[in-house]
Design an enzyme around this catalytic site. Structure first.
Site, PDB file in Angstrom:
ATOM      1  N   HIS A   1      -8.520   1.094  -3.600  1.00 24.12           N
ATOM      2  CA  HIS A   1      -9.408   0.900  -2.446  1.00 24.12           C
ATOM      3  C   HIS A   1     -10.092   2.232  -2.150  1.00 24.12           C
ATOM      4  CE1 HIS A   1      -9.512  -0.148   2.185  1.00 24.12           C
ATOM      5  NE2 HIS A   1     -10.711  -0.069   1.657  1.00 24.12           N
TER       6      HIS A   1
ATOM      7  N   MET B   1     -12.177   4.486  -0.105  1.00 22.05           N
ATOM      8  CA  MET B   1     -12.779   4.728   1.218  1.00 22.05           C
ATOM      9  C   MET B   1     -13.466   6.082   1.130  1.00 22.05           C
ATOM     10  SD  MET B   1      -9.544   3.283   3.358  1.00 22.05           S
ATOM     11  CE  MET B   1      -8.529   3.408   1.905  1.00 22.05           C
TER      12      MET B   1
ATOM     13  N   MET C   1      -8.984   8.180   0.117  1.00 21.50           N
ATOM     14  CA  MET C   1      -9.786   8.595   1.283  1.00 21.50           C
ATOM     15  C   MET C   1     -10.314  10.001   1.052  1.00 21.50           C
ATOM     16  SD  MET C   1      -7.360   7.251   4.349  1.00 21.50           S
ATOM     17  CE  MET C   1      -6.449   5.704   4.231  1.00 21.50           C
TER      18      MET C   1
ATOM     19  N   SER D   1       0.856  -1.192   0.000  1.00 25.88           N
ATOM     20  CA  SER D   1       0.000   0.000   0.000  1.00 25.88           C
ATOM     21  C   SER D   1       0.886   1.233   0.000  1.00 25.88           C
ATOM     22  CB  SER D   1      -0.892   0.007   1.241  1.00 25.88           C
ATOM     23  OG  SER D   1      -1.323   1.328   1.488  1.00 25.88           O
TER      24      SER D   1
ATOM     25  N   GLY E   1       1.245  -1.991   4.062  1.00 23.02           N
ATOM     26  CA  GLY E   1       1.777  -0.635   3.868  1.00 23.02           C
ATOM     27  C   GLY E   1       3.040  -0.450   4.666  1.00 23.02           C
ATOM     28  N   SER E   2       2.867  -0.147   5.970  1.00 22.40           N
ATOM     29  CA  SER E   2       4.039   0.067   6.823  1.00 22.40           C
ATOM     30  C   SER E   2       4.879  -1.207   6.936  1.00 22.40           C
ATOM     31  CB  SER E   2       3.592   0.556   8.205  1.00 22.40           C
ATOM     32  OG  SER E   2       2.601  -0.291   8.736  1.00 22.40           O
TER      33      SER E   2
ATOM     34  N   MET F   1     -11.242  -5.870   6.160  1.00 24.50           N
ATOM     35  CA  MET F   1     -10.398  -4.885   6.853  1.00 24.50           C
ATOM     36  C   MET F   1     -10.008  -5.438   8.227  1.00 24.50           C
ATOM     37  SD  MET F   1     -10.112  -2.436   4.693  1.00 24.50           S
ATOM     38  CE  MET F   1      -9.079  -1.435   5.776  1.00 24.50           C
TER      39      MET F   1
ATOM     40  N   ASP G   1      -4.772   3.668  -1.677  1.00 22.46           N
ATOM     41  CA  ASP G   1      -5.815   3.995  -0.702  1.00 22.46           C
ATOM     42  C   ASP G   1      -6.375   5.391  -0.957  1.00 22.46           C
ATOM     43  OD1 ASP G   1      -5.977   1.699   1.047  1.00 22.46           O
ATOM     44  OD2 ASP G   1      -3.898   2.157   1.573  1.00 22.46           O
TER      45      ASP G   1
ATOM     46  N   HIS H   1      -1.384  -1.334  -4.178  1.00 15.67           N
ATOM     47  CA  HIS H   1      -2.627  -0.979  -3.489  1.00 15.67           C
ATOM     48  C   HIS H   1      -2.656   0.537  -3.277  1.00 15.67           C
ATOM     49  CE1 HIS H   1      -6.007  -1.983  -0.762  1.00 15.67           C
ATOM     50  NE2 HIS H   1      -5.562  -0.997  -0.002  1.00 15.67           N
TER      51      HIS H   1
ATOM     52  N   ASP I   1      -6.577  -6.410   4.587  1.00 17.56           N
ATOM     53  CA  ASP I   1      -5.981  -5.071   4.543  1.00 17.56           C
ATOM     54  C   ASP I   1      -5.912  -4.473   5.942  1.00 17.56           C
ATOM     55  OD1 ASP I   1      -5.081  -2.578   3.855  1.00 17.56           O
ATOM     56  OD2 ASP I   1      -6.893  -1.966   2.779  1.00 17.56           O
ATOM     57  N   GLY I   2      -4.669  -4.206   6.386  1.00 20.42           N
ATOM     58  CA  GLY I   2      -4.464  -3.521   7.662  1.00 20.42           C
ATOM     59  C   GLY I   2      -3.594  -4.302   8.621  1.00 20.42           C
ATOM     60  N   GLY I   3      -2.434  -3.754   8.930  1.00 17.34           N
ATOM     61  CA  GLY I   3      -1.579  -4.352   9.954  1.00 17.34           C
ATOM     62  C   GLY I   3      -0.896  -5.649   9.573  1.00 17.34           C
TER      63      GLY I   3
ATOM     64  N   GLY J   1      -8.583   4.291   7.396  1.00 20.42           N
ATOM     65  CA  GLY J   1      -8.286   5.708   7.582  1.00 20.42           C
ATOM     66  C   GLY J   1      -6.806   6.020   7.711  1.00 20.42           C
ATOM     67  N   PHE J   2      -6.055   5.101   8.265  1.00 17.38           N
ATOM     68  CA  PHE J   2      -4.636   5.392   8.502  1.00 17.38           C
ATOM     69  C   PHE J   2      -3.793   4.135   8.332  1.00 17.38           C
ATOM     70  CE2 PHE J   2      -7.292   8.215  10.986  1.00 17.38           C
ATOM     71  CZ  PHE J   2      -6.792   9.459  10.605  1.00 17.38           C
ATOM     72  N   GLY J   3      -2.526   4.352   7.968  1.00 16.43           N
ATOM     73  CA  GLY J   3      -1.576   3.247   7.933  1.00 16.43           C
ATOM     74  C   GLY J   3      -1.004   3.034   9.325  1.00 16.43           C
ATOM     75  N   GLY J   4      -0.340   1.914   9.520  1.00 13.51           N
ATOM     76  CA  GLY J   4       0.402   1.681  10.754  1.00 13.51           C
ATOM     77  C   GLY J   4      -0.424   1.381  11.992  1.00 13.51           C
TER      78      GLY J   4
HETATM   79  C1  DX5 Z   1      -6.178   1.591   5.913  1.00 12.36           C
HETATM   80  C2  DX5 Z   1      -5.757   1.284   4.480  1.00 12.36           C
HETATM   81  C3  DX5 Z   1      -4.691   0.270   4.386  1.00 12.36           C
HETATM   82  C4  DX5 Z   1      -3.397   0.728   4.985  1.00 12.36           C
HETATM   83  C5  DX5 Z   1      -2.590  -0.434   5.355  1.00 12.36           C
HETATM   84  O1  DX5 Z   1      -7.163   2.531   5.887  1.00 12.36           O
HETATM   85  O2  DX5 Z   1      -6.868   0.816   3.749  1.00 12.36           O
HETATM   86  O3  DX5 Z   1      -4.488  -0.133   3.045  1.00 12.36           O
HETATM   87  O4  DX5 Z   1      -2.628   1.503   4.119  1.00 12.36           O
HETATM   88  O5  DX5 Z   1      -1.465   0.037   6.020  1.00 12.36           O
HETATM   89  P1  DX5 Z   1      -0.754  -0.844   7.108  1.00 12.36           P
HETATM   90  O6  DX5 Z   1      -0.270  -2.070   6.390  1.00 12.36           O
HETATM   91  O7  DX5 Z   1       0.361   0.028   7.587  1.00 12.36           O
HETATM   92  O8  DX5 Z   1      -1.761  -1.155   8.162  1.00 12.36           O
HETATM   93 ZN    ZN Z   2      -6.420  -0.161   1.773  1.00 14.74          ZN
END
Ligand code: DX5
Ligand code: ZN
Length: 216
Positions: free
Chosen positions: A63, A65, A34, A5, A194-195, A134, A32, A30, A172-174, A139-142
């Site tokens: 994606h 959002m 928003m 991501s 992502g992170s 999800m 994102d 990917h 998707d996420g973490g 909303g946020f990475g990490g």
């Molecule tokens: C969250 C995003 C994810 C996010 C994943 O809102 O949809 O795609 O970037 O980031 P990590 O892998 O850092 O959770």
């Molecule tokens: Zn995403």
């Protein structure tokens, strides 16, 4: 398939970051999107999808959002999105929205938040090529991974077999090296990270290690 991501990439060097994960073995990119309404954060739009398209041959997994995605789906597909996911929570006419994506030549995806039950999308599973479970509130990475959401992946994987559905299951996420095996064992086929990738030093070593842990 591994889908980095770009939310956690260095946006001052976006082209280089994308080429780097492509060379490191990524399978798709990917993106994102928003809107500051459906989620509290605001990120990128079709211009970036078009720019990503010029930086890589990998398919883009967009994606959305955003509220009222129907209004901008055509723009994202025109800009180069191969996969487009909308949130079930944002679409009162989900079937129509998913069919719009397919009619415009892209692969249709539906994403559900950690608090949304899988049952809410049972009626549209034939209309999608991708389901995004999800494992963080969008909303946020990490953010920390919510492992309870994997129960939905397990349920969905069973449904896919039982109903002979042809769809990808994306988480998707973490997702990181440390938990990717557990995510895979639940039945996931596409891993967004992502992170877990962009915040590591050596993208190739990270993606290689992730893929190693997938071959169980
Ligand atoms: C969250 C995003 C994810 C996010 C994943 O809102 O949809 O795609 O970037 O980031 P990590 O892998 O850092 O959770
Ligand atoms: Zn995403």
């Amino acid at each position: 398939m591994i889908a980095p991501s770009i939310l956690s990439a260095d946006f001052t060097r976006l082209g280089d970051e994308i080429r780097a994960v492509e060379a490191a073995g990524a399978d798709m990119i990917h993106v994102d999107v928003m809107d500051g309404h459906f989620v509290p954060n605001l990120t990128v739009g079709p211009m970036i999808v078009e720019a990503v398209q010029r930086a890589t041959r990998l398919p883009q997994d967009v994606h959305l959002m955003i509220e009222n995605p129907e209004a901008s789906i055509p723009e994202y597909i025109k800009a180069g999105a191969h996969w487009v996911s909308v949130h079930a929570e944002a679409c009162p006419h989900l079937q129509r929205t998913l069919n719009l994506i397919r009619d415009l030549g892209a692969q249709s995806g539906v994403a559900i938040n950690p608090a949304t039950p899988l049952e809410s999308i049972h009626p549209v599973l034939e209309d999608c090529d991708l389901v995004v479970i999800m494992t963080v509130p969008p909303g946020f990475g990490g953010q920390p991974f919510i492992s309870q959401a994997l129960n939905k992946v397990r349920e969905l994987a069973l449904l896919v077999q039982k109903r002979k559905l042809s769809l990808e299951i994306e988480v998707d996420g973490g997702v990181k090296i440390d938990n990717i095996k557990e995510v895979a064992e639940a039945g996931t086929t596409i891993f967004v990270s992502g992170s877990g990738i962009f915040k590591t030093k050596n993208y190739a070593a990270t993606i290689q290690e992730m893929k190693k842990r997938l071959s169980f």
